[in-house]
Design an enzyme around this catalytic site. Structure first.
Site, PDB file in Angstrom:
ATOM      1  N   ASP A  39       0.853  -1.189   0.000  1.00 58.31           N
ATOM      2  CA  ASP A  39       0.000   0.000   0.000  1.00 58.31           C
ATOM      3  C   ASP A  39       0.891   1.242   0.000  1.00 58.31           C
ATOM      4  O   ASP A  39       2.050   1.187   0.413  1.00 58.31           O
ATOM      5  CB  ASP A  39      -0.913  -0.005   1.244  1.00 58.31           C
ATOM      6  CG  ASP A  39      -2.174   0.835   1.047  1.00 58.31           C
ATOM      7  OD1 ASP A  39      -3.267   0.253   0.988  1.00 58.31           O
ATOM      8  OD2 ASP A  39      -2.053   2.077   0.944  1.00 58.31           O
ATOM      9  N   SER A 134     -15.657  -3.903 -10.507  1.00 58.86           N
ATOM     10  CA  SER A 134     -16.763  -3.088  -9.976  1.00 58.86           C
ATOM     11  C   SER A 134     -18.026  -3.298 -10.796  1.00 58.86           C
ATOM     12  O   SER A 134     -17.955  -3.646 -11.986  1.00 58.86           O
ATOM     13  CB  SER A 134     -16.381  -1.601 -10.041  1.00 58.86           C
ATOM     14  OG  SER A 134     -17.495  -0.778  -9.742  1.00 58.86           O
ATOM     15  N   TYR A 147     -13.992   6.314 -14.343  1.00 60.40           N
ATOM     16  CA  TYR A 147     -13.894   5.164 -13.428  1.00 60.40           C
ATOM     17  C   TYR A 147     -14.450   3.906 -14.107  1.00 60.40           C
ATOM     18  O   TYR A 147     -13.840   2.834 -14.034  1.00 60.40           O
ATOM     19  CB  TYR A 147     -14.678   5.479 -12.146  1.00 60.40           C
ATOM     20  CG  TYR A 147     -14.622   4.375 -11.114  1.00 60.40           C
ATOM     21  CD1 TYR A 147     -13.449   4.076 -10.438  1.00 60.40           C
ATOM     22  CD2 TYR A 147     -15.760   3.619 -10.816  1.00 60.40           C
ATOM     23  CE1 TYR A 147     -13.401   3.060  -9.496  1.00 60.40           C
ATOM     24  CE2 TYR A 147     -15.721   2.608  -9.870  1.00 60.40           C
ATOM     25  CZ  TYR A 147     -14.533   2.330  -9.213  1.00 60.40           C
ATOM     26  OH  TYR A 147     -14.487   1.322  -8.286  1.00 60.40           O
ATOM     27  N   LYS A 151     -12.650   0.255 -14.981  1.00 59.95           N
ATOM     28  CA  LYS A 151     -13.095  -1.040 -14.458  1.00 59.95           C
ATOM     29  C   LYS A 151     -13.550  -1.967 -15.590  1.00 59.95           C
ATOM     30  O   LYS A 151     -13.425  -3.191 -15.483  1.00 59.95           O
ATOM     31  CB  LYS A 151     -14.201  -0.848 -13.417  1.00 59.95           C
ATOM     32  CG  LYS A 151     -13.691  -0.188 -12.134  1.00 59.95           C
ATOM     33  CD  LYS A 151     -12.601  -1.007 -11.435  1.00 59.95           C
ATOM     34  CE  LYS A 151     -12.143  -0.401 -10.128  1.00 59.95           C
ATOM     35  NZ  LYS A 151     -11.173  -1.241  -9.395  1.00 59.95           N
TER      36      LYS A 151
HETATM   37  N1  LIG Z   1     -16.006   1.187  -2.085  1.00 61.48           N
HETATM   38  C1  LIG Z   1     -16.765   0.848  -3.127  1.00 61.48           C
HETATM   39  O1  LIG Z   1     -17.979   1.149  -3.184  1.00 61.48           O
HETATM   40  C2  LIG Z   1     -16.184   0.039  -4.247  1.00 61.48           C
HETATM   41  C3  LIG Z   1     -17.073  -0.530  -5.174  1.00 61.48           C
HETATM   42  C4  LIG Z   1     -16.567  -1.284  -6.228  1.00 61.48           C
HETATM   43  C5  LIG Z   1     -15.196  -1.446  -6.357  1.00 61.48           C
HETATM   44  N2  LIG Z   1     -14.348  -0.871  -5.457  1.00 61.48           N
HETATM   45  C6  LIG Z   1     -12.916  -1.076  -5.644  1.00 61.48           C
HETATM   46  O2  LIG Z   1     -12.381  -1.660  -4.488  1.00 61.48           O
HETATM   47  C7  LIG Z   1     -11.006  -1.313  -4.366  1.00 61.48           C
HETATM   48  C8  LIG Z   1     -10.739  -0.819  -2.959  1.00 61.48           C
HETATM   49  O3  LIG Z   1     -11.625   0.232  -2.660  1.00 61.48           O
HETATM   50  P1  LIG Z   1     -11.979   0.692  -1.165  1.00 61.48           P
HETATM   51  O4  LIG Z   1     -13.354   1.230  -1.209  1.00 61.48           O
HETATM   52  O5  LIG Z   1     -11.601  -0.366  -0.212  1.00 61.48           O
HETATM   53  O6  LIG Z   1     -10.996   1.959  -1.060  1.00 61.48           O
HETATM   54  P2  LIG Z   1     -10.119   2.576   0.123  1.00 61.48           P
HETATM   55  O7  LIG Z   1      -9.813   3.967  -0.341  1.00 61.48           O
HETATM   56  O8  LIG Z   1     -10.765   2.367   1.453  1.00 61.48           O
HETATM   57  O9  LIG Z   1      -8.786   1.694   0.067  1.00 61.48           O
HETATM   58  C9  LIG Z   1      -7.950   1.731  -1.054  1.00 61.48           C
HETATM   59  C10 LIG Z   1      -6.517   1.438  -0.625  1.00 61.48           C
HETATM   60  O10 LIG Z   1      -5.715   1.451  -1.824  1.00 61.48           O
HETATM   61  C11 LIG Z   1      -4.530   2.178  -1.555  1.00 61.48           C
HETATM   62  N3  LIG Z   1      -4.007   2.764  -2.790  1.00 61.48           N
HETATM   63  C12 LIG Z   1      -4.564   3.755  -3.535  1.00 61.48           C
HETATM   64  N4  LIG Z   1      -3.745   4.066  -4.563  1.00 61.48           N
HETATM   65  C13 LIG Z   1      -2.659   3.242  -4.459  1.00 61.48           C
HETATM   66  C14 LIG Z   1      -1.461   3.108  -5.208  1.00 61.48           C
HETATM   67  N5  LIG Z   1      -1.191   3.903  -6.248  1.00 61.48           N
HETATM   68  N6  LIG Z   1      -0.575   2.154  -4.829  1.00 61.48           N
HETATM   69  C15 LIG Z   1      -0.820   1.376  -3.740  1.00 61.48           C
HETATM   70  N7  LIG Z   1      -1.922   1.468  -2.986  1.00 61.48           N
HETATM   71  C16 LIG Z   1      -2.825   2.408  -3.338  1.00 61.48           C
HETATM   72  C17 LIG Z   1      -4.949   3.265  -0.562  1.00 61.48           C
HETATM   73  O11 LIG Z   1      -3.829   3.753   0.160  1.00 61.48           O
HETATM   74  C18 LIG Z   1      -5.946   2.499   0.320  1.00 61.48           C
HETATM   75  O12 LIG Z   1      -5.303   1.876   1.422  1.00 61.48           O
HETATM   76  C19 LIG Z   1     -10.728  -0.296  -5.486  1.00 61.48           C
HETATM   77  O13 LIG Z   1     -10.136  -0.972  -6.581  1.00 61.48           O
HETATM   78  C20 LIG Z   1     -12.126   0.189  -5.864  1.00 61.48           C
HETATM   79  O14 LIG Z   1     -12.183   0.634  -7.200  1.00 61.48           O
HETATM   80  C21 LIG Z   1     -14.818  -0.130  -4.405  1.00 61.48           C
END
Ligand SMILES: NC(=O)c1ccc[n+]([C@@H]2O[C@H](COP(=O)([O-])OP(=O)(O)OC[C@H]3O[C@@H](n4cnc5c(N)ncnc54)[C@H](O)[C@@H]3O)[C@@H](O)[C@H]2O)c1
Length: 253
Positions: A39, A134, A147, A151
């Protein structure tokens, strides 16, 4: 071992210090895996998770962190490509630099981590890759042009990777979450003019009437990563409260 049991398996989770990634890293560890989190800031991932600083948009940083993680774990069986960032707007709204940045993190991030992990995964008896995709890959959502494009690419990349590596014994799948109650969504809600109304709108968009829990996405990822899913590759598992597949009539009052 039961097929959901992950003891003796070694896993890397990108973006594993928050939200879906952290819930996944915790669950994999609970099921017996040794887990390394990559991370930007791994401090959110407590022991027994091993934390490595990495930026998935930087190839040298990814190669170094995957190498260090594989060495610390003594190999690599499971790769969860979960790190990702969001973007809001129609196709008119985001400047080229933002398009490049989001595609760089969400799509090329998976390319870089997988490329670095493959030599280790080839030595595994139970190699599995799970990408966090997603609902935005399969349904048109308003204000999510960039976005969704990123995806959609993750979904196609998952299928192509699954085809390329199936004969090496490496399975590749993805999960398609709906709106998940993570710090990311918390930040979006905080920024809305009326956070309570925005939360109600997001809840109402999902047939189950509530947001998905990060732990529910983690459970799907852990299944796809486990030997129990040994015949499952090239699939997208929706964890979206029914959003992709169901068409409900409005609730009668
Ligand atoms: N939350 C939602 O509703 C949702 C829905 C569908 C898909 N997603 C996908 O789930 C995944 C995680 O989302 P989340 O909601 O847990 O987000 P979050 O922001 O809570 O966690 C994301 C993590 O990724 C890390 N990160 C971001 N950019 C980075 C980089 N360049 N290198 C290394 N680490 C990096 C951040 O530091 C963070 O710890 C993403 O791929 C997101 O697109 C989320």
């Amino acid at each position: 071992m039961s097929t959901l049991d992950l003891s003796a398996l070694k896993a890397v989770v990108t973006g594993g210090a928050s939200g879906i990634g952290l819930a996944t890293a915790r669950l994999l560890a609970e099921r017996g895996a040794q887990v390394a989190v990559l991370d930007l800031d791994p401090s959110g991932a407590p022991a027994p998770l091993l934390g490595f600083t990495a930026d998935v948009s930087d190839d040298a940083s990814v190669r170094a962190a995957v190498g260090q993680a594989a060495e610390a774990l003594g190999g690599l069986d499971i790769l969860v490509n979960n790190a990702g960032i969001g973007a809001a707007g129609t196709v008119e709204d985001n400047p080229d630099e933002q398009w490049h940045r989001v595609l760089d993190v969400n799509v090329l991030g998976i390319v870089r981590t997988t490329r670095a992990a493959l030599p280790h995964l080839r030595n595994s008896e139970h190699a599995a890759i799970v990408n966090t995709c997603s609902i935005a890959a399969t349904a048109g959502l308003p204000q999510r042009a960039l976005y969704s494009a990123s995806k959609g690419a993750v979904l196609s990349l998952t299928l192509a990777m699954a085809a390329d590596h199936v004969r090496e014994g490496i399975r590749v799948n993805c999960v398609n979450p709906g709106t998940v109650d993570t710090p990311w969504v918390g930040r979006l809600l905080d920024a809305a003019p009326d956070p309570a109304a925005e939360r109600a709108a997001l809840n109402g968009r999902q047939p189950t009437g509530r947001l998905v829990a990060a732990e529910e996405v983690a459970a799907a990822i852990a299944y796809l990563a486990s030997p129990a899913a040994g015949s499952t590759t090239g699939t997208a598992l929706a964890v979206d409260g029914g959003m992709a597949g169901l068409r409900l009539r409005p609730e009668s009052r």
